[in-house]
Design a protein around this motif. Structure first.
Motif, short mmCIF file in Angstrom:
data_model
loop_
_atom_site.label_atom_id
_atom_site.label_comp_id
_atom_site.label_asym_id
_atom_site.label_seq_id
_atom_site.Cartn_x
_atom_site.Cartn_y
_atom_site.Cartn_z
N HIS A 1 7.15 5.83 2.29
CA HIS A 1 6.89 4.91 3.41
C HIS A 1 7.17 3.48 2.97
N PHE A 2 7.95 2.76 3.76
CA PHE A 2 8.32 1.38 3.44
C PHE A 2 7.75 0.47 4.53
N ILE A 3 6.93 -0.49 4.09
CA ILE A 3 6.16 -1.31 5.02
C ILE A 3 6.49 -2.79 4.83
N SER B 1 6.62 -3.26 10.37
CA SER B 1 7.66 -2.25 10.54
C SER B 1 7.44 -1.18 9.49
N HIS B 2 7.80 0.06 9.81
CA HIS B 2 7.53 1.19 8.93
C HIS B 2 8.71 2.16 8.96
N ILE C 1 3.61 4.70 -0.63
CA ILE C 1 3.84 3.57 0.26
C ILE C 1 4.40 2.40 -0.55
N PHE C 2 5.39 1.72 0.02
CA PHE C 2 6.03 0.60 -0.67
C PHE C 2 5.91 -0.70 0.13
N ARG C 3 5.75 -1.77 -0.58
CA ARG C 3 5.85 -3.12 -0.05
C ARG C 3 6.88 -3.86 -0.90
N ASP D 1 14.09 -5.48 7.55
CA ASP D 1 13.38 -5.69 6.29
C ASP D 1 12.98 -4.37 5.64
N THR D 2 12.47 -3.43 6.42
CA THR D 2 12.06 -2.16 5.82
C THR D 2 13.25 -1.25 5.55
N LEU D 3 14.30 -1.34 6.36
CA LEU D 3 15.52 -0.60 6.05
C LEU D 3 16.14 -1.13 4.76
N ALA D 4 16.05 -2.44 4.54
CA ALA D 4 16.55 -3.03 3.29
C ALA D 4 15.85 -2.42 2.09
N MET D 5 14.54 -2.20 2.21
CA MET D 5 13.80 -1.58 1.12
C MET D 5 14.29 -0.16 0.86
N VAL D 6 14.57 0.56 1.94
CA VAL D 6 15.10 1.92 1.80
C VAL D 6 16.44 1.88 1.06
N MET D 7 17.30 0.96 1.45
CA MET D 7 18.62 0.86 0.81
C MET D 7 18.49 0.56 -0.69
#
Length: 654
Positions: free
Chosen positions: A378-380, A406-407, A450-452, A637-643
Motif C-alpha cells: 500500500h502506497f500512501i 491517495s492510496h 504500507i509505504f510513505r 504521487d502514490t503512483l510515483a512511489m509504485v514506480m
C-alpha cells in the motif's frame, strides 16, 4: 520619494547585502518573487491580520498603492495629529527609509508599534527569543530585526513620541471558543487578502476570546538598535541601515563575502527556461566577481549539489567544484548495513569526479529489506495544511489539517490499483477525523506493508492521534488504535509506540541503499521519479504503453494515458504531464475564474489550492476544477512511489 529602503529590502540585506543589487531589477531572475496573494492565503496571514485588527477596532487604514510613498506618509502624519488613534498599515519615512507598520496604536505621546506575524508561539517558554547562550534564537532573528528597523525609523521621524515594540501572534496555549472561526474571515471574488478580507464579526467579544496574544519585545528591540545583538560581526545595526540604503539607492554591488549556506539557497538563480528567456543570474554574478568562475564552471558539478552538506570552509578556500574536493572534506563514517550520510556524500562526489552516471546500490541489503515486505503493498500520500485560525471550538492555532490522501495498491501478481482516495473541499469543515475513518477503511482489509515517502505522513498521523485523544468522538479509541498500528510515535510524544504495520519510509530506503547520480543529491520524489524512469529499462518498457494495457488502474486519469513519453529523446517528467487547470474552458469562462492557478504539480501549489477552496468565494465549477486537479496530483504521487518500488525490484535486486 525615490526608491526608499523599505523594511522588506532591509531584511533582504540582512540575508545577504549583495542581494540588494539584484532585487527590483527585472533583468535578474528571482525565485522567491512575492506573490502576496498566494503567500498570505497559504500561510493564513490575512486571517491573522484581520483578527489582529479587531484587537484595535475602528482603526484608520492607510490604503494606498505600494509606490505611493509620499501620499501614504502624509495620510499617516495627518492621523497621528489625533490624540488617540489606531492605524493599520501606517506609513512612516525618514531620510529615504520607509516602513509600513501592521498596527500602530497612539495614546497621547506614546505609540505602540505592533507587528502581526502568521506564526505561533508559546508565551510560557523561557527561551522563546533569547537562547540559553544569550543570543537571539535564529528562527526569530529576522522578525526582531524587522521590528527594530521599524522602531528606528519611527523614532527618528517622530522624536516627540515614545515608541514601544510588540509582536502579535497566534498563541499555542489558547483555543477557539467558537466553531467556524476560520470562516469568519474570507476573501471576496477578485479580492486582495491585504485590503479586501471581509469579516462577519466586528468585535472579539463575539468569538469569546482571541487566539492571538500580544508580547512586549521592546527591551530586545532596544538592545538590537544599541548593537548588543549584532547581525553582522563587523557591522553595527545603524551602520547596516546606512550601508544598505546607500547600496540600494545608488545601485552599488557591495561585494559582500559569499557564504555556503546563503549561496546554496540564493533566490537569484536561474532555471534553464529563465536563461532561455534572457534572464540573468545574481548567483553567477557573485561567483564571477568573487571567485573568478567562468561560464563553463557553472556547468560543472559543485559542492552546493551535495546532499545534506554544510560546506566547511570551501567558499573561503575557493574550492567549490566537485573536482576540487577530497575525502578530507567529508570525514567519512561508515554504518553497517546502510549508507551513512557522509558515505553517500562521498559517493556523489566520486561519481561526479569520474563522470559516472551509473547507480550505486547496496544490493544485498536492499533485497533483504524488500523481502521483509508483505503483499499487497500500500502506497500512501497525504496533502495537509496548517490553518492559522482553528476550524472548530477547542482547537488551537496552526494545528495540522489533513484534507486529502491517495492510496495505490500493488498486488502480488503485479497488478496496480488506485485503491482509494479522500478529499475534503468544503469550506470550514475540520476533516481530520473523517480522514482517519477513510484511511482506516482503506487499510484495514489486510496486513500488507504500507509505504510513505518521507516523515510527513507519520507526523500527521501523530497529530491526528493527539487531536482524537482530546476529542469526544465516539469511535476515538478504535481510530487511535488503528492509527497507532500504522505509525511510530515522534520523539516529543510522551506516549511512545511502534505500530505492527508502521509505515515504511520509502524515502529512507532511497537514502539507506540507493544513489542515482541523475538526482544530483536530491531525494525529493519529484526528482527521484524521473531519475528512476531514465535509469530503468523496466519502467521505460512498461510505462510507454497505455495504463489499461499494463494492468494499472486509475481513478482520475483516462485509461489510455501513457506515463512515459519523450521529447527530443529526453524522458518527460510525469509531473510535467499533469494537465493544466481549466484546459478546454472557453474564454468567457476563463475570464470569470478568480483562483489564479495554472496547475497543481507540487506540494506548495496543493497547499495554495486548498487555501483558495477554504477562503476565496468562487463558483462551483471552478471549485470542482481545482478539486479534480488536486486528486490527479495526489494520485500521481502514490503512483510515483509504485514506480520507484518497481525500479528497485526489477532493475536492482533481481
Amino acid at each position: 520619494m525615490i526608491k526608499p529602503l523599505s523594511k522588506s529590502r532591509f531584511k533582504l540585506g540582512l540575508e545577504c547585502p549583495n542581494k540588494l543589487f539584484f532585487t527590483s531589477k527585472t533583468a535578474y531572475a528571482n525565485q522567491s518573487a512575492d506573490d502576496s496573494f498566494f503567500q498570505a492565503l497559504a500561510e493564513g496571514g490575512f486571517q491573522v491580520e484581520a483578527l489582529a485588527r479587531l484587537h484595535y477596532p475602528e482603526g484608520a487604514f492607510i490604503d494606498t498603492k505600494n509606490y505611493e510613498y509620499d501620499l501614504a506618509v502624509n495620510l499617516t502624519k495627518s492621523q497621528l495629529e489625533k490624540d488617540s488613534i489606531s492605524i493599520y498599515e501606517a506609513a512612516i519615512a525618514y531620510e529615504r527609509l520607509f516602513i509600513r507598520t501592521d498596527i500602530l496604536s497612539k495614546k497621547g505621546n506614546h505609540i505602540k508599534l505592533i507587528e502581526v506575524k502568521a506564526k505561533s508561539f508559546d508565551p510560557s517558554y523561557e527561551h522563546l527569543f533569547i537562547g540559553k547562550r544569550g543570543g537571539i534564537n535564529s528562527g526569530w532573528k529576522p522578525y526582531l530585526f524587522d521590528l527594530a528597523f521599524q522602531k528606528y525609523v519611527a523614532q527618528k521621524a517622530y522624536p516627540e513620541f515614545t515608541f514601544e515594540a510588540f509582536l502579535l501572534m497566534a498563541d499555542k496555549t489558547k483555543t477557539a471558543k467558537v466553531d467556524g472561526l476560520n470562516q469568519l474571515f474570507r476573501i471576496p471574488k477578485e479580492g486582495n487578502p491585504r485590503t479586501d478580507a471581509t469579516s462577519s464579526i466586528t468585535s472579539i467579544s463575539e468569538i469569546g476570546e482571541s487566539v492571538l496574544s500580544e508580547i512586549n519585545v521592546d527591551s530586545i528591540i532596544n538592545k538590537i538598535i544599541a548593537n548588543e545583538y549584532p547581525y553582522f560581526d563587523n557591522l553595527s545595526f545603524e551602520e547596516s541601515i546606512h550601508l544598505f540604503k546607500d547600496a540600494y539607492q545608488n545601485d552599488n554591488y557591495l561585494n559582500w563575502p559569499t557564504k555556503f549556506g546563503n549561496c546554496k539557497g540564493c533566490q537569484f538563480k536561474t532555471t534553464l527556461e529563465q536563461e532561455a528567456e534572457g534572464l540573468k543570474s545574481g548567483f553567477k554574478y557573485c561567483f564571477k566577481k568573487q571567485h573568478g568562475w567562468k561560464s563553463i564552471d557553472f556547468e560543472k558539478s559543485n559542492a552546493f549539489e551535495i546532499w545534506n552538506f554544510r560546506g566547511k570552509n570551501l567558499v573561503e578556500e575557493n574550492r567549490l567544484l566537485m573536482s576540487e574536493l577530497t575525502e578530507n572534506d567529508i570525514n567519512i563514517k561508515f554504518e553497517a548495513g546502510r549508507l551513512s550520510a557522509s558515505e553517500r556524500q562521498w559517493i556523489q562526489i566520486e561519481k561526479a569526479q569520474q563522470d559516472d552516471n551509473t547507480i550505486f546500490v547496496l544490493k544485498n541489503e536492499l533485497k533483504e529489506e524488500m523481502n521483509s515486505w508483505q503483499y499487497p503493498l500500500h502506497f500512501i500520500d497525504f496533502e495537509t495544511s496548517t490553518v492559522a485560525l482553528p476550524f472548530t471550538k477547542g482547537r488551537k492555532p496552526y494545528e495540522q489539517v489533513a484534507f486529502q490522501f491517495s492510496h495505490h495498491q500493488l498486488n502480488k501478481d503485479g497488478s496496480i490499483e488506485h485503491k482509494s482516495e479522500y478529499i475534503n473541499n468544503t469550506p470550514g469543515e475540520f476533516p481530520n477525523f473523517e480522514f482517519a475513518r477513510a484511511l482506516q477503511k482503506s487499510l484495514s482489509k489486510d496486513q500488507g506493508t504500507i509505504f510513505r515517502f518521507a516523515a510527513h505522513e507519520n507526523t500527521i498521523v501523530n497529530a491526528i492521534i493527539s487531536q482524537l485523544s482530546s476529542s469526544t468522538e465516539l469511535d476515538k479509541v478504535e481510530l487511535i488504535t488503528f492509527l497507532k498500528s500504522i505509525s511510530t510515535s515522534t520523539k516529543d510524544n510522551t506516549d511512545q509506540w511502534t505500530g505492527n504495520r508502521s509505515m515504511i519510509d520509502l524515502n529512507k530506503v532511497v537514502k539507506d541503499y540507493y544513489y542515482n547520480p541523475i538526482t544530483k543529491g536530491s531525494n525529493s520524489i519529484k526528482v527521484v521519479l524521473p531519475a528512476s524512469i531514465y535509469s530503468s529499462s523496466f519502467l521505460q518498457e512498461k510505462y510507454s504503453k497505455p495504463i489499461n494495457e499494463i494492468n494499472v488502474g486509475s481513478t482520475n486519469f483516462e485509461s489510455d494515458i501513457i506515463w512515459l513519453q519523450k521529447k527530443d529523446d529526453e524522458v518527460i517528467n510525469p509531473y510535467k504531464m499533469l494537465p493544466p487547470l481549466f484546459d478546454g474552458w472557453s474564454t468567457f469562462d476563463l475570464d470569470n475564474t478568480i483562483s489564479e492557478l495554472d496547475n497543481i504539480a507540487d506540494g506548495g501549489a496543493a497547499l495554495t489550492a486548498y487555501a483558495k477552496l477554504q477562503y476565496v468565494e468562487m463558483d462551483d465549477n471552478e471549485r470542482e476544477e481545482i478539486t479534480t486537479a488536486l486528486l490527479k496530483y495526489c494520485e500521481l504521487d502514490t503512483l510515483a512511489m509504485v514506480m520507484i518500488y518497481e525500479h528497485f525490484k526489477y532493475d536492482l535486486i533481481q
